[in-house]
Motif scaffolding. Structure first.
Motif, PDB file in Angstrom:
ATOM      1  N   MET A  57      15.135  31.617 -28.958  1.00 44.37           N
ATOM      2  CA  MET A  57      15.838  31.231 -27.585  1.00 44.37           C
ATOM      3  C   MET A  57      16.061  29.765 -27.498  1.00 44.37           C
ATOM      4  N   VAL A  58      15.644  28.981 -28.633  1.00 50.25           N
ATOM      5  CA  VAL A  58      15.921  27.570 -28.655  1.00 50.25           C
ATOM      6  C   VAL A  58      17.125  27.437 -29.473  1.00 50.25           C
ATOM      7  N   ASN A  59      18.216  27.475 -28.692  1.00 53.49           N
ATOM      8  CA  ASN A  59      19.402  27.360 -29.681  1.00 53.49           C
ATOM      9  C   ASN A  59      20.151  26.099 -29.654  1.00 53.49           C
ATOM     10  N   ASN A  60      19.466  24.955 -28.856  1.00 47.02           N
ATOM     11  CA  ASN A  60      20.215  23.675 -28.828  1.00 47.02           C
ATOM     12  C   ASN A  60      18.919  22.657 -28.696  1.00 47.02           C
ATOM     13  N   VAL A  61      18.282  22.045 -29.828  1.00 46.20           N
ATOM     14  CA  VAL A  61      17.444  21.360 -30.033  1.00 46.20           C
ATOM     15  C   VAL A  61      17.784  19.936 -29.474  1.00 46.20           C
ATOM     16  N   CYS A  62      18.936  19.534 -29.868  1.00 41.09           N
ATOM     17  CA  CYS A  62      19.176  18.165 -29.463  1.00 41.09           C
ATOM     18  C   CYS A  62      19.455  18.174 -28.049  1.00 41.09           C
ATOM     19  N   ASN A  63      19.693  19.050 -27.058  1.00 40.27           N
ATOM     20  CA  ASN A  63      19.870  19.057 -25.653  1.00 40.27           C
ATOM     21  C   ASN A  63      18.906  20.433 -25.127  1.00 40.27           C
ATOM     22  N   PRO A  64      17.484  19.891 -24.952  1.00 37.75           N
ATOM     23  CA  PRO A  64      16.712  21.131 -24.631  1.00 37.75           C
ATOM     24  C   PRO A  64      17.110  21.920 -23.341  1.00 37.75           C
ATOM     25  N   PRO A  65      17.473  21.293 -22.209  1.00 35.59           N
ATOM     26  CA  PRO A  65      17.949  21.895 -21.161  1.00 35.59           C
ATOM     27  C   PRO A  65      19.001  23.138 -21.196  1.00 35.59           C
ATOM     28  N   MET A  66      19.837  22.834 -22.221  1.00 39.10           N
ATOM     29  CA  MET A  66      20.982  23.742 -22.518  1.00 39.10           C
ATOM     30  C   MET A  66      20.508  24.971 -23.402  1.00 39.10           C
ATOM     31  N   SER A  67      19.160  24.910 -24.140  1.00 36.90           N
ATOM     32  CA  SER A  67      18.709  26.009 -24.759  1.00 36.90           C
ATOM     33  C   SER A  67      18.750  27.455 -23.806  1.00 36.90           C
ATOM     34  N   TYR A  68      18.917  28.454 -24.314  1.00 36.64           N
ATOM     35  CA  TYR A  68      18.679  29.748 -23.710  1.00 36.64           C
ATOM     36  C   TYR A  68      17.257  29.639 -22.910  1.00 36.64           C
ATOM     37  N   LEU A  69      16.377  29.277 -23.691  1.00 36.70           N
ATOM     38  CA  LEU A  69      15.278  29.322 -23.137  1.00 36.70           C
ATOM     39  C   LEU A  69      14.824  28.788 -21.871  1.00 36.70           C
ATOM     40  N   LEU A  70      15.439  27.633 -21.656  1.00 39.00           N
ATOM     41  CA  LEU A  70      15.357  26.730 -20.443  1.00 39.00           C
ATOM     42  C   LEU A  70      16.680  27.078 -19.500  1.00 39.00           C
ATOM     43  N   ARG A  71      17.794  27.335 -19.994  1.00 38.86           N
ATOM     44  CA  ARG A  71      19.037  27.246 -19.210  1.00 38.86           C
ATOM     45  C   ARG A  71      18.943  28.623 -18.304  1.00 38.86           C
ATOM     46  N   TYR A  72      18.324  29.784 -19.003  1.00 41.32           N
ATOM     47  CA  TYR A  72      18.526  31.135 -18.080  1.00 41.32           C
ATOM     48  C   TYR A  72      17.558  30.947 -16.877  1.00 41.32           C
ATOM     49  N   PRO A  73      16.082  30.383 -17.081  1.00 47.08           N
ATOM     50  CA  PRO A  73      15.388  30.647 -16.118  1.00 47.08           C
ATOM     51  C   PRO A  73      15.356  29.786 -14.898  1.00 47.08           C
ATOM     52  N   THR A  74      16.240  28.384 -15.299  1.00 47.00           N
ATOM     53  CA  THR A  74      16.736  27.627 -14.452  1.00 47.00           C
ATOM     54  C   THR A  74      18.043  27.977 -13.594  1.00 47.00           C
ATOM     55  N   SER A  75      18.600  28.723 -14.117  1.00 46.86           N
ATOM     56  CA  SER A  75      19.927  29.239 -13.334  1.00 46.86           C
ATOM     57  C   SER A  75      19.912  29.467 -12.137  1.00 46.86           C
ATOM     58  N   THR A  76      21.002  29.377 -11.241  1.00 45.26           N
ATOM     59  CA  THR A  76      21.165  29.697 -10.024  1.00 45.26           C
ATOM     60  C   THR A  76      22.182  30.886  -9.894  1.00 45.26           C
ATOM     61  N   GLY A  77      22.750  31.303 -11.242  1.00 45.15           N
ATOM     62  CA  GLY A  77      23.410  32.546 -11.294  1.00 45.15           C
ATOM     63  C   GLY A  77      24.813  31.795 -11.173  1.00 45.15           C
ATOM     64  N   ASN A  78      25.295  30.858 -10.979  1.00 43.14           N
ATOM     65  CA  ASN A  78      26.503  30.425 -10.853  1.00 43.14           C
ATOM     66  C   ASN A  78      27.510  30.788 -11.788  1.00 43.14           C
ATOM     67  N   GLN A  79      28.338  31.776 -11.744  1.00 44.26           N
ATOM     68  CA  GLN A  79      29.400  32.167 -12.717  1.00 44.26           C
ATOM     69  C   GLN A  79      30.310  31.280 -12.690  1.00 44.26           C
ATOM     70  N   SER A  80      30.568  30.310 -11.880  1.00 48.78           N
ATOM     71  CA  SER A  80      31.867  29.573 -12.394  1.00 48.78           C
ATOM     72  C   SER A  80      31.301  28.212 -13.222  1.00 48.78           C
ATOM     73  N   ALA A  81      30.253  28.261 -13.488  1.00 43.35           N
ATOM     74  CA  ALA A  81      29.630  26.863 -14.366  1.00 43.35           C
ATOM     75  C   ALA A  81      30.189  27.318 -15.884  1.00 43.35           C
ATOM     76  N   VAL A  82      30.525  26.154 -16.476  1.00 39.65           N
ATOM     77  CA  VAL A  82      30.927  26.031 -17.875  1.00 39.65           C
ATOM     78  C   VAL A  82      29.636  25.608 -18.811  1.00 39.65           C
TER      79      VAL A  82
END
Length: 115
Positions: A57-82
């Motif tokens: 789930m670490v698909n972005n080593v260069c930008n850790p917060p954008m990895s699935y592992l961190l992005r999903y559980p910190t998500s607010t469910g904002n479907q308009s985000a890109v």
């Protein structure tokens, strides 16, 4: 990807088992939890298994917060985000010890990935 399994075992996995396993386990799920097949991250308590699924789930080593592992559980469910955020409850605070350990674990692999 260059993620260190020993660091995962000693610093990340114990926190994940405490903070995440309540929902992300194959058995003993709470009533109303999504079915086992719907979970991308399933913890078993096995170092090798948990390391492999977590590292996948670490698909972005260069930008850790954008990895699935961190992005999903910190998500607010904002479907308009890109890119669109998944519908996942905000369950991991970016100031938590677990978040910090995961970021440090991923950051340590950056040199091996040319970041």
């Amino acid at each position: 990807v260059g993620l260190d399994q020993t660091v995962f075992q000693t610093r990340v996995q114990p926190l994940m088992l405490t903070d995440c396993a309540g929902c992300h386990v194959a058995v003993g799920r709470a009533a109303g939890d999504p079915p086992f097949q719907a979970k991308r991250l399933v913890l078993t308590g096995s170092v090798e298994g948990d390391f492999n699924v977590t590292a996948s789930m670490v698909n972005n080593v260069c930008n850790p917060p954008m990895s699935y592992l961190l992005r999903y559980p910190t998500s607010t469910g904002n479907q308009s985000a890109v890119p669109p955020e998944p519908t996942h409850p905000h369950v991991l605070d970016t100031t938590s010890p677990l978040y910090t350990e995961i970021v440090q674990w991923i950051t340590a692999a950056q040199a091996a990935n040319g970041c």
